[in-house]
Design a protein around this motif. Structure first.
Motif, mmCIF file in Angstrom:
data_model
loop_
_atom_site.group_PDB
_atom_site.id
_atom_site.type_symbol
_atom_site.label_atom_id
_atom_site.label_comp_id
_atom_site.label_asym_id
_atom_site.label_seq_id
_atom_site.Cartn_x
_atom_site.Cartn_y
_atom_site.Cartn_z
ATOM 1 N N ALA A 1 0.831 -1.212 0.000
ATOM 2 C CA ALA A 1 0.000 0.000 0.000
ATOM 3 C C ALA A 1 0.865 1.262 0.000
ATOM 4 O O ALA A 1 0.556 2.241 -0.685
ATOM 5 C CB ALA A 1 -0.933 -0.008 1.204
ATOM 6 N N LYS A 2 1.968 1.252 0.759
ATOM 7 C CA LYS A 2 2.864 2.416 0.809
ATOM 8 C C LYS A 2 3.509 2.672 -0.549
ATOM 9 O O LYS A 2 3.617 3.815 -1.006
ATOM 10 C CB LYS A 2 3.945 2.193 1.866
ATOM 11 N N PHE B 1 -0.179 6.292 -6.982
ATOM 12 C CA PHE B 1 -1.610 6.528 -7.167
ATOM 13 C C PHE B 1 -2.228 7.450 -6.124
ATOM 14 O O PHE B 1 -3.424 7.730 -6.184
ATOM 15 C CB PHE B 1 -2.351 5.181 -7.183
ATOM 16 N N GLY B 2 -1.437 7.915 -5.172
ATOM 17 C CA GLY B 2 -1.947 8.854 -4.185
ATOM 18 C C GLY B 2 -3.112 8.287 -3.398
ATOM 19 O O GLY B 2 -3.066 7.165 -2.891
ATOM 20 N N GLU B 3 -4.182 9.072 -3.321
ATOM 21 C CA GLU B 3 -5.351 8.675 -2.535
ATOM 22 C C GLU B 3 -6.340 7.831 -3.333
ATOM 23 O O GLU B 3 -7.405 7.484 -2.824
ATOM 24 C CB GLU B 3 -6.064 9.926 -2.003
ATOM 25 N N GLN B 4 -6.008 7.503 -4.582
ATOM 26 C CA GLN B 4 -6.925 6.721 -5.423
ATOM 27 C C GLN B 4 -6.781 5.227 -5.167
ATOM 28 O O GLN B 4 -6.746 4.422 -6.091
ATOM 29 C CB GLN B 4 -6.649 7.007 -6.901
ATOM 30 N N LEU B 5 -6.685 4.846 -3.921
ATOM 31 C CA LEU B 5 -6.484 3.444 -3.561
ATOM 32 C C LEU B 5 -7.516 3.007 -2.532
ATOM 33 O O LEU B 5 -7.980 3.817 -1.724
ATOM 34 C CB LEU B 5 -5.080 3.240 -2.974
ATOM 35 N N PRO B 6 -7.861 1.714 -2.533
ATOM 36 C CA PRO B 6 -8.731 1.210 -1.462
ATOM 37 C C PRO B 6 -7.960 1.211 -0.143
ATOM 38 O O PRO B 6 -6.727 1.232 -0.129
ATOM 39 C CB PRO B 6 -9.050 -0.219 -1.923
ATOM 40 N N THR B 7 -8.676 1.178 0.957
ATOM 41 C CA THR B 7 -8.021 1.218 2.265
ATOM 42 C C THR B 7 -7.826 -0.194 2.803
ATOM 43 O O THR B 7 -8.650 -1.091 2.583
ATOM 44 C CB THR B 7 -8.854 2.028 3.274
ATOM 45 N N LEU B 8 -6.737 -0.370 3.514
ATOM 46 C CA LEU B 8 -6.485 -1.638 4.197
ATOM 47 C C LEU B 8 -7.346 -1.714 5.456
ATOM 48 O O LEU B 8 -7.700 -0.681 6.033
ATOM 49 C CB LEU B 8 -5.014 -1.727 4.599
ATOM 50 N N PRO B 9 -7.668 -2.928 5.915
ATOM 51 C CA PRO B 9 -8.356 -3.026 7.213
ATOM 52 C C PRO B 9 -7.450 -2.488 8.309
ATOM 53 O O PRO B 9 -6.221 -2.606 8.238
ATOM 54 C CB PRO B 9 -8.600 -4.530 7.367
ATOM 55 N N LYS B 10 -8.042 -1.861 9.313
ATOM 56 C CA LYS B 10 -7.250 -1.247 10.373
ATOM 57 C C LYS B 10 -6.496 -2.303 11.164
ATOM 58 O O LYS B 10 -6.997 -3.400 11.413
ATOM 59 C CB LYS B 10 -8.153 -0.435 11.299
ATOM 60 N N LYS B 11 -5.290 -1.920 11.561
ATOM 61 C CA LYS B 11 -4.445 -2.840 12.319
ATOM 62 C C LYS B 11 -4.798 -2.730 13.796
ATOM 63 O O LYS B 11 -4.636 -1.673 14.410
ATOM 64 C CB LYS B 11 -2.973 -2.496 12.095
ATOM 65 N N LYS B 12 -5.274 -3.820 14.361
ATOM 66 C CA LYS B 12 -5.657 -3.819 15.771
ATOM 67 C C LYS B 12 -4.424 -4.023 16.635
ATOM 68 O O LYS B 12 -3.561 -4.836 16.334
ATOM 69 C CB LYS B 12 -6.676 -4.933 16.037
ATOM 70 N N GLU C 1 -4.283 -0.251 -14.665
ATOM 71 C CA GLU C 1 -3.121 0.613 -14.433
ATOM 72 C C GLU C 1 -2.364 0.213 -13.169
ATOM 73 O O GLU C 1 -1.147 0.396 -13.075
ATOM 74 C CB GLU C 1 -3.551 2.084 -14.366
ATOM 75 N N VAL C 2 -3.084 -0.356 -12.181
ATOM 76 C CA VAL C 2 -2.423 -0.824 -10.960
ATOM 77 C C VAL C 2 -1.723 -2.158 -11.224
ATOM 78 O O VAL C 2 -0.608 -2.393 -10.752
ATOM 79 C CB VAL C 2 -3.437 -0.961 -9.804
ATOM 80 N N VAL C 3 -2.375 -3.026 -11.999
ATOM 81 C CA VAL C 3 -1.761 -4.310 -12.364
ATOM 82 C C VAL C 3 -0.459 -4.077 -13.132
ATOM 83 O O VAL C 3 0.492 -4.845 -13.014
ATOM 84 C CB VAL C 3 -2.742 -5.157 -13.208
ATOM 85 N N ALA C 4 -0.404 -2.984 -13.905
ATOM 86 C CA ALA C 4 0.797 -2.679 -14.695
ATOM 87 C C ALA C 4 1.931 -2.110 -13.856
ATOM 88 O O ALA C 4 3.066 -2.035 -14.324
ATOM 89 C CB ALA C 4 0.440 -1.688 -15.805
ATOM 90 N N SER C 5 1.642 -1.719 -12.615
ATOM 91 C CA SER C 5 2.662 -1.076 -11.777
ATOM 92 C C SER C 5 3.661 -2.094 -11.240
ATOM 93 O O SER C 5 3.331 -3.263 -11.013
ATOM 94 C CB SER C 5 2.005 -0.330 -10.617
ATOM 95 N N LYS D 1 -6.120 12.262 -10.528
ATOM 96 C CA LYS D 1 -5.559 12.685 -9.245
ATOM 97 C C LYS D 1 -5.827 14.162 -9.001
ATOM 98 O O LYS D 1 -5.814 14.965 -9.936
ATOM 99 C CB LYS D 1 -4.040 12.484 -9.242
ATOM 100 N N SER D 2 -5.999 14.526 -7.748
ATOM 101 C CA SER D 2 -6.112 15.939 -7.411
ATOM 102 C C SER D 2 -4.741 16.593 -7.534
ATOM 103 O O SER D 2 -3.712 15.920 -7.510
ATOM 104 C CB SER D 2 -6.657 16.107 -5.994
ATOM 105 N N LYS D 3 -4.743 17.913 -7.668
ATOM 106 C CA LYS D 3 -3.522 18.709 -7.803
ATOM 107 C C LYS D 3 -2.745 18.372 -9.083
ATOM 108 O O LYS D 3 -1.515 18.394 -9.099
ATOM 109 C CB LYS D 3 -2.606 18.548 -6.582
#
Length: 533
Positions: A50-51, A57-68, A100-104, A391-393
């Motif tokens: 994810a990092k 891709f900036g903020e255009q990514l799904p979120t990971l489940p929170k780490k407990k 585009e993510v698969v190509a990264s 992407k923004s900006k």
């Protein structure tokens, strides 16, 4: 599996390794040729992925489940692990559905695509050259392929450095105002010429006490315009007969009271068109030195300007997201149409005169705008026909008519490449380490030039095909067969369901037809027959 993506992926199970008390999640990957492979990944590896993807891709990514937070007193319950598995499954499915993510590179390595399905790998753009050694960060550049000529606009991007330079360059009341060269340069323009060997050589540099922001080169008139942060415009005559080795005329024009954002030169009339953050669109007659037009399109800062000699039009964008088209065939520009876009901060224009499209981008939220500007002379019927969420900006936009691709330069140093025909992202290129400030597509060479505040201009060669056409065709055939099979199965299920429903109805009451109100003929009229209770 998404029809546009060459793979699908999901988290199908997990196991707890008793030796190191680590949870391993089983990721299953499948391509369109039915090849399947499985990988075991720890949660920390998902975090690392994810990092790395966030850089592209900036903020255009799904979120990971929170780490407990886990301690030796509070262990991982089966419910916690199952919940995390579901979250990771949603995360990886989303990533695998986006071509585009698969190509990264990060996802290719994470899913071991090159090892297990080399055929689906996308051919990345290749850097073939770079210009460096500029004094400041690059704000703008323009290249004339026919003349082998390039002008580069650079500025000091550090606020502290600029403040120090302004104080040093400030003249006392008793000092002479003569001499326009900066003591400590804040901005400059550089002239580069291509040699017989193919390499570019820097011919000369002109420095300024103010940031240089934008430029415009007219190859016919040999006129270079440089817009400054102070609101002034530097007019330079750079004759070709001198081999572009020097400028023979230099004139500073105090055209605006704030940063110049766009320039255009009408070489037939010798009219200088300019826009500024001071909200003014001004036209100066350089022959007479008269101001032909002083227009304030709206109450917002003007952000970009494009002139079209073929259409005899100028296109002006503002910070509020509106686009103004002006007819410049006569002395004073006449407003043809004002196009509201419902976006903010228009940055960059590009016209495809074959398709009659105007491309632009919103800096605020990265939305790509496609405006149908109609045939020349019918621009009053222009309208927005499509938009793409990027992407923004975003700062710059380029277009290849031959390839049907849109190139967007972003503030994070990436270039997003879009397939305009399919309205989907093809590839995200990490081109620079800082804000991309300028893009230029060279159709003849099939190359993309990118410039940024990191003081480098890079030249990229685009692949002839992003993927092997034979593999893509094979996948398309398989998609069609799969869709056909799904249609057959759906039809069979529907027919079976209808049959079972009919059978059930008949079994429950095989005389149901008689429960309906009936009519019989009696003499000259009909009488209702109702069921006797």
């Amino acid at each position: 599996m998404d029809s546009n993506s060459p793979i699908s992926a999901s988290v199908i199970s997990y196991r707890n390794d008793p030796n190191d008390d680590t949870i391993y999640y089983m990721v299953q990957v499948k391509n369109k040729t039915s090849d399947i492979w499985q990988l075991e990944k720890r949660f920390s590896q998902f975090e690392d992925l994810a990092k790395k993807l966030k850089v592209l891709f900036g903020e255009q990514l799904p979120t990971l489940p929170k780490k407990k937070y886990i301690t030796f007193l509070v262990g991982k319950t089966p419910e916690d692990i199952e919940k995390r598995k579901v979250g990771l499954d949603e995360f990886i499915q989303n990533l695998a559905s986006r071509p585009e993510v698969v190509a990264s590179e990060p996802l290719k390595q994470f899913l071991e695509i090159e090892k297990n399905a080399k055929d689906i790998i996308v051919s990345p753009p290749k850097q073939i050259f770079e210009f460096k050694g500029f004094l400041h960060g690059i704000r703008d550049f323009t290249i004339s392929s026919e003349q082998g000529l390039m002008f580069v606009i650079t500025s000091d991007c550090s606020v502290i450095n600029r403040l120090d330079a302004y104080l040093t360059n400030m003249k006392a009341p008793w000092e002479s105002e003569k001499g326009d060269q900066a003591l400590i340069p804040v901005g400059c323009v550089e002239c580069w010429l291509q040699q017989e060997s193919g390499e570019f050589q820097r011919l000369w540099v002109k420095m300024y006490n103010s940031q240089a922001i934008t430029c415009y080169w007219d190859p016919v008139a040999s006129v270079l315009l440089v817009g400054l942060d102070s609101g002034s415009i530097n007019y330079l005559y750079v004759p070709e007969k001198e081999g572009f080795k020097k400028f023979t005329e230099s004139m500073e024009i105090e055209q605006h009271t704030d940063r110049v954002m766009g320039l255009y030169y009408d070489n037939k009339r010798k009219y200088l068109h300019s826009i500024s953050k001071d909200r003014k669109y001004r036209v100066l007659n350089l022959r007479k030195g008269d101001l032909v037009a002083d227009i304030e399109p709206d109450q917002y800062e003007l952000t970009c300007l494009l002139g079209s000699e073929e259409r005899k039009k100028t296109f002006v964008g503002d910070r509020h997201g509106e686009i103004f088209i002006y007819d410049i065939e006569k002395k004073r520009p006449k407003l043809v149409i004002k196009i509201p876009t419902n976006q903010l901060f228009i940055r960059g224009f590009f016209i495809d005169n074959q398709r009659n499209y105007l491309f632009s981008i919103s800096h605020e939220n990265g939305v790509i705008l496609i405006i149908d500007i109609q045939l020349p002379g019918r621009e009053q019927y222009s309208k927005e026909v499509a938009s793409l969420n990027g992407k923004s900006k975003s700062r710059e936009i380029g277009w290849s008519s031959k390839r049907g691709e849109i190139y967007v330069g972003n503030i994070d140093g990436t270039v997003t490449i879009w397939d305009a025909r399919k309205s989907q992202q093809l590839y995200v290129l990490k081109a620079h380490d800082s804000d991309i400030t300028k893009l230029q597509w060279l159709d003849a060479d099939q190359t993309l030039l990118t410039a940024a505040k990191d003081k480098v201009i890079k030249v990229w060669s685009m692949p002839q095909h992003w993927r092997d056409p034979k593999i893509v065709e094979k996948e398309l055939e398989q998609d069609q067969q799969q869709a056909k099979q799904q249609n057959v199965e759906q039809f069979q299920k529907k027919a079976q369901k209808q049959f079972e429903q009919n059978f059930q109805d008949d079994d429950e009451d095989d005389m149901a037809v008689w429960h309906k109100d009936q009519k019989r003929h009696s003499d000259t009229k009909y009488e209702d027959i109702v069921e006797l209770k």
